[in-house]
Design a protein around this motif. Sequence first.
Motif, PDB file in Angstrom:
ATOM      1  N   GLY A  11      -8.142   1.403  -0.032  1.00 43.68           N
ATOM      2  CA  GLY A  11      -7.719   0.232  -0.242  1.00 43.68           C
ATOM      3  C   GLY A  11      -6.262   0.322  -0.863  1.00 43.68           C
ATOM      4  O   GLY A  11      -5.668   1.474  -1.093  1.00 43.68           O
ATOM      5  N   ILE A  12      -5.646  -0.844  -1.501  1.00 39.35           N
ATOM      6  CA  ILE A  12      -4.362  -0.739  -2.206  1.00 39.35           C
ATOM      7  C   ILE A  12      -4.168   0.085  -3.209  1.00 39.35           C
ATOM      8  O   ILE A  12      -3.365   0.612  -3.543  1.00 39.35           O
ATOM      9  CB  ILE A  12      -3.867  -2.172  -2.257  1.00 39.35           C
ATOM     10  CG1 ILE A  12      -2.541  -2.298  -3.005  1.00 39.35           C
ATOM     11  CG2 ILE A  12      -4.821  -3.039  -3.429  1.00 39.35           C
ATOM     12  CD1 ILE A  12      -1.726  -3.870  -2.832  1.00 39.35           C
ATOM     13  N   THR A  13      -5.258   0.095  -3.908  1.00 39.05           N
ATOM     14  CA  THR A  13      -5.363   0.983  -5.406  1.00 39.05           C
ATOM     15  C   THR A  13      -4.991   2.368  -5.315  1.00 39.05           C
ATOM     16  O   THR A  13      -4.358   3.137  -5.550  1.00 39.05           O
ATOM     17  CB  THR A  13      -6.501   0.678  -6.138  1.00 39.05           C
ATOM     18  OG1 THR A  13      -6.797  -0.815  -6.381  1.00 39.05           O
ATOM     19  CG2 THR A  13      -6.376   1.367  -7.590  1.00 39.05           C
ATOM     20  N   GLU A  14      -6.062   2.773  -4.228  1.00 37.12           N
ATOM     21  CA  GLU A  14      -5.954   4.375  -3.719  1.00 37.12           C
ATOM     22  C   GLU A  14      -4.514   4.574  -3.402  1.00 37.12           C
ATOM     23  O   GLU A  14      -3.960   5.652  -3.318  1.00 37.12           O
ATOM     24  CB  GLU A  14      -7.032   4.505  -2.888  1.00 37.12           C
ATOM     25  CG  GLU A  14      -8.615   4.600  -3.416  1.00 37.12           C
ATOM     26  CD  GLU A  14      -8.856   3.036  -3.364  1.00 37.12           C
ATOM     27  OE1 GLU A  14      -9.657   2.694  -4.413  1.00 37.12           O
ATOM     28  OE2 GLU A  14      -8.430   2.182  -2.904  1.00 37.12           O
ATOM     29  N   LYS A  15      -3.951   3.529  -2.514  1.00 37.43           N
ATOM     30  CA  LYS A  15      -2.600   3.881  -1.675  1.00 37.43           C
ATOM     31  C   LYS A  15      -1.728   4.228  -2.736  1.00 37.43           C
ATOM     32  O   LYS A  15      -0.963   5.272  -2.594  1.00 37.43           O
ATOM     33  CB  LYS A  15      -2.257   2.894  -0.753  1.00 37.43           C
ATOM     34  CG  LYS A  15      -0.720   2.737  -0.369  1.00 37.43           C
ATOM     35  CD  LYS A  15      -0.455   1.364   0.360  1.00 37.43           C
ATOM     36  CE  LYS A  15       1.002   1.437   0.666  1.00 37.43           C
ATOM     37  NZ  LYS A  15       1.390   0.324   1.359  1.00 37.43           N
ATOM     38  N   TYR A  16      -1.598   3.654  -3.902  1.00 37.20           N
ATOM     39  CA  TYR A  16      -0.569   3.552  -4.691  1.00 37.20           C
ATOM     40  C   TYR A  16      -0.683   4.582  -5.649  1.00 37.20           C
ATOM     41  O   TYR A  16       0.024   5.430  -6.270  1.00 37.20           O
ATOM     42  CB  TYR A  16      -0.171   2.269  -5.565  1.00 37.20           C
ATOM     43  CG  TYR A  16       0.612   1.373  -4.529  1.00 37.20           C
ATOM     44  CD1 TYR A  16       2.153   1.438  -4.725  1.00 37.20           C
ATOM     45  CD2 TYR A  16       0.065   0.565  -3.662  1.00 37.20           C
ATOM     46  CE1 TYR A  16       3.114   0.833  -3.660  1.00 37.20           C
ATOM     47  CE2 TYR A  16       0.756  -0.372  -2.864  1.00 37.20           C
ATOM     48  CZ  TYR A  16       2.250  -0.500  -3.005  1.00 37.20           C
ATOM     49  OH  TYR A  16       3.029  -1.136  -1.990  1.00 37.20           O
ATOM     50  N   TYR A  17      -2.049   4.941  -6.108  1.00 37.31           N
ATOM     51  CA  TYR A  17      -2.326   6.171  -6.930  1.00 37.31           C
ATOM     52  C   TYR A  17      -1.963   7.297  -6.122  1.00 37.31           C
ATOM     53  O   TYR A  17      -1.387   8.270  -6.743  1.00 37.31           O
ATOM     54  CB  TYR A  17      -4.015   6.047  -7.132  1.00 37.31           C
ATOM     55  CG  TYR A  17      -4.253   7.210  -8.115  1.00 37.31           C
ATOM     56  CD1 TYR A  17      -3.802   7.164  -9.529  1.00 37.31           C
ATOM     57  CD2 TYR A  17      -4.995   8.295  -7.682  1.00 37.31           C
ATOM     58  CE1 TYR A  17      -3.955   8.304 -10.253  1.00 37.31           C
ATOM     59  CE2 TYR A  17      -5.690   9.270  -8.555  1.00 37.31           C
ATOM     60  CZ  TYR A  17      -4.891   9.316 -10.118  1.00 37.31           C
ATOM     61  OH  TYR A  17      -5.199  10.324 -10.857  1.00 37.31           O
ATOM     62  N   ILE A  18      -2.492   7.553  -4.990  1.00 39.54           N
ATOM     63  CA  ILE A  18      -2.073   8.802  -4.060  1.00 39.54           C
ATOM     64  C   ILE A  18      -0.577   8.963  -4.019  1.00 39.54           C
ATOM     65  O   ILE A  18      -0.083  10.186  -4.265  1.00 39.54           O
ATOM     66  CB  ILE A  18      -2.695   8.636  -2.956  1.00 39.54           C
ATOM     67  CG1 ILE A  18      -4.329   8.399  -2.812  1.00 39.54           C
ATOM     68  CG2 ILE A  18      -2.249   9.714  -1.842  1.00 39.54           C
ATOM     69  CD1 ILE A  18      -5.214   8.198  -1.605  1.00 39.54           C
ATOM     70  N   GLU A  19      -0.012   7.873  -3.727  1.00 41.75           N
ATOM     71  CA  GLU A  19       1.481   7.798  -3.793  1.00 41.75           C
ATOM     72  C   GLU A  19       2.275   8.566  -5.020  1.00 41.75           C
ATOM     73  O   GLU A  19       3.026   9.201  -5.088  1.00 41.75           O
ATOM     74  CB  GLU A  19       2.214   6.554  -3.424  1.00 41.75           C
ATOM     75  CG  GLU A  19       2.138   5.982  -2.030  1.00 41.75           C
ATOM     76  CD  GLU A  19       3.038   6.632  -1.246  1.00 41.75           C
ATOM     77  OE1 GLU A  19       3.989   7.382  -1.628  1.00 41.75           O
ATOM     78  OE2 GLU A  19       2.974   6.643   0.210  1.00 41.75           O
ATOM     79  N   ASN A  32      -2.755   8.373   3.519  1.00 40.05           N
ATOM     80  CA  ASN A  32      -3.206   7.593   4.780  1.00 40.05           C
ATOM     81  C   ASN A  32      -4.142   6.459   4.168  1.00 40.05           C
ATOM     82  O   ASN A  32      -5.222   6.640   3.721  1.00 40.05           O
ATOM     83  CB  ASN A  32      -3.882   8.436   5.531  1.00 40.05           C
ATOM     84  CG  ASN A  32      -4.184   7.853   6.887  1.00 40.05           C
ATOM     85  OD1 ASN A  32      -4.057   6.656   6.947  1.00 40.05           O
ATOM     86  ND2 ASN A  32      -4.631   8.581   7.651  1.00 40.05           N
ATOM     87  N   SER A  33      -3.344   5.252   3.964  1.00 36.30           N
ATOM     88  CA  SER A  33      -4.096   4.288   3.365  1.00 36.30           C
ATOM     89  C   SER A  33      -4.717   3.250   4.725  1.00 36.30           C
ATOM     90  O   SER A  33      -3.777   3.040   5.757  1.00 36.30           O
ATOM     91  CB  SER A  33      -3.318   3.260   2.678  1.00 36.30           C
ATOM     92  OG  SER A  33      -3.940   2.225   2.309  1.00 36.30           O
ATOM     93  N   LEU A  34      -6.015   2.927   4.487  1.00 35.08           N
ATOM     94  CA  LEU A  34      -6.512   2.030   5.148  1.00 35.08           C
ATOM     95  C   LEU A  34      -6.122   0.607   5.136  1.00 35.08           C
ATOM     96  O   LEU A  34      -5.846   0.428   4.038  1.00 35.08           O
ATOM     97  CB  LEU A  34      -7.967   2.148   5.392  1.00 35.08           C
ATOM     98  CG  LEU A  34      -8.771   3.306   5.549  1.00 35.08           C
ATOM     99  CD1 LEU A  34     -10.468   3.099   5.449  1.00 35.08           C
ATOM    100  CD2 LEU A  34      -8.521   4.073   6.825  1.00 35.08           C
ATOM    101  N   GLY A 156       5.305   5.242 -11.349  1.00 36.02           N
ATOM    102  CA  GLY A 156       3.828   5.305 -10.580  1.00 36.02           C
ATOM    103  C   GLY A 156       2.721   5.182 -11.498  1.00 36.02           C
ATOM    104  O   GLY A 156       2.910   5.373 -12.595  1.00 36.02           O
ATOM    105  N   LEU A 157       1.595   4.854 -10.782  1.00 35.51           N
ATOM    106  CA  LEU A 157       0.204   4.586 -11.803  1.00 35.51           C
ATOM    107  C   LEU A 157      -0.151   5.955 -12.326  1.00 35.51           C
ATOM    108  O   LEU A 157      -0.497   5.937 -13.415  1.00 35.51           O
ATOM    109  CB  LEU A 157      -0.896   4.379 -10.436  1.00 35.51           C
ATOM    110  CG  LEU A 157      -1.152   3.063 -10.244  1.00 35.51           C
ATOM    111  CD1 LEU A 157      -2.056   3.046  -9.131  1.00 35.51           C
ATOM    112  CD2 LEU A 157      -1.739   2.345 -11.609  1.00 35.51           C
ATOM    113  N   HIS A 158       0.044   7.180 -11.764  1.00 31.81           N
ATOM    114  CA  HIS A 158      -0.632   8.322 -12.798  1.00 31.81           C
ATOM    115  C   HIS A 158       0.309   8.308 -13.908  1.00 31.81           C
ATOM    116  O   HIS A 158      -0.346   8.577 -14.918  1.00 31.81           O
ATOM    117  CB  HIS A 158      -0.175   9.515 -11.595  1.00 31.81           C
ATOM    118  CG  HIS A 158      -0.410  11.149 -12.400  1.00 31.81           C
ATOM    119  ND1 HIS A 158      -1.805  11.235 -12.610  1.00 31.81           N
ATOM    120  CD2 HIS A 158       0.232  11.947 -12.798  1.00 31.81           C
ATOM    121  CE1 HIS A 158      -1.846  12.400 -13.460  1.00 31.81           C
ATOM    122  NE2 HIS A 158      -0.763  12.757 -13.439  1.00 31.81           N
ATOM    123  N   ASN A 159       1.761   8.357 -14.027  1.00 32.25           N
ATOM    124  CA  ASN A 159       2.485   8.368 -15.090  1.00 32.25           C
ATOM    125  C   ASN A 159       2.055   7.111 -15.930  1.00 32.25           C
ATOM    126  O   ASN A 159       2.146   7.578 -17.266  1.00 32.25           O
ATOM    127  CB  ASN A 159       3.885   8.203 -14.716  1.00 32.25           C
ATOM    128  CG  ASN A 159       4.327   9.741 -14.247  1.00 32.25           C
ATOM    129  OD1 ASN A 159       4.209  10.875 -14.770  1.00 32.25           O
ATOM    130  ND2 ASN A 159       5.290   9.752 -13.138  1.00 32.25           N
TER     131      ASN A 159
END
Length: 206
Positions: A11-19, A32-34, A156-159
């Motif tokens: 989903g959207i959360t994983e998309k932006y976290y991975i980015e 690669n986001s679904l 980004g989310l990680h930071n």
Amino acid sequence: MKKAIAVIGEGITEKYYIESLRGLSSFQIKPNSLDRKASSLAKLEESIQISIREGYDEVYCLIDMDGKSDGITRTKYLTLKQKYHNKVHGKASKGIRCKVVFIESERCTEIWFLYHFLKNSTTKKYNSYKELENALHKYIPDYDKSEKYFKSIKKGLHNLLISKGNIEFALKNSEDSILSKEKDNRNYTFSEIHLFLKNIGIVENS
């Protein structure tokens, strides 16, 4: 050559976290986001197959376990996991050897986010996403599972998580959640994301 890694988020959360992890690993990482509206087990398998054919060395699937706890959906999910997880796929004769790994979180990836702020792991059961979000709001009051919010986070989310919280807390809580899950035969409130970050070299293996 650098190891090429594809990361599939549901989903959207994983998309932006991975980015937000791109550039932190020595490996080449392709998010690669679904599509959120089209997210399904069939779509997930299709994305895995495409990544295998494209010749990635490893494929990680970040899986939200809410909605997969019982019934036919759980049966189908476990069948899919049995088919792909921790196995090497592709044809060696064509130079394609791709390891697929499922990385699960329950209820969802936000439990990993919450772990950045807790000194000790929790076994509290969150009966809905809203309950988990309310717990996260104690530490990130404006957190919102939306494209607008994720795009507003400049670094980004990680930071955001490591600046407001503590990555060491998150890693230990994540590890402890898996140990206690297995000990208590519990199927809720856990995350395997620490394994993902270690495997792609963003944090060190202890």
